[in-house]
Design a protein around this motif. Sequence first.
Motif: not given
Length: 219
Positions: A3-7, A216-218, A44-49, A138-151
Amino acid sequence: MNWTDLVKARIKEIGMTQEKLAELIEVTPGGMGHWLNKRREPSLSQIAKILKAVSLDSLLLHSDGTLEYPDEAISNVVHTKSPVAYQKKFPVISYVQAGVWTEALELCMSSSTDEWYETTERTSDRCFWLRVQGDSMTSPAGTSFPEGTLVLVDTEKDFQNGSFVVAKLTDVNEATFKKLVIDAGQKFLRPLNSAYPTMPINGDCRIIGVVVDAKIKIT
């Protein structure tokens, strides 16, 4: 592609600076630089943003940081498709079904659900996807699984201290998704959101499986 290369390719294409991107998602330019240069890992939520801020919509982010995206998503990035050596597809089930996984296995692996998703992780054949509910993971930093994430839960993988697990408490009718912490022989189910309590395991809990993949679906 990561994702970093794409951004980085995307902001170059649209003429945006890292400083402007940082401003859009309300982080410091230094923090954004750490993320894009892989010195630190955002949630993951920060990447989505970040992806939304550069108008990369409808991308599928895998737990290893790679993305699936349409060929036309970005003009100056060449997307080459390589054969996937290992790929399986599993159903999405509910927390109630997960709570009675042993009894529900045959039903869930049949055509009882229209939602099936693939994984390239090496797993057993006894897996299922679970859609995260609420914000306890859901965590404000590091690993996070926001609502809607598929695990993806592998019911045959051995758990260890620090594993993300789906467990069934004997006094409730459905499963719960938490981080397993083992301290001095005592097991705990710990949420990533500090607003929720840690639950000790005192013989009233059965670990159903270990999370081995997440999507996580963007949108």
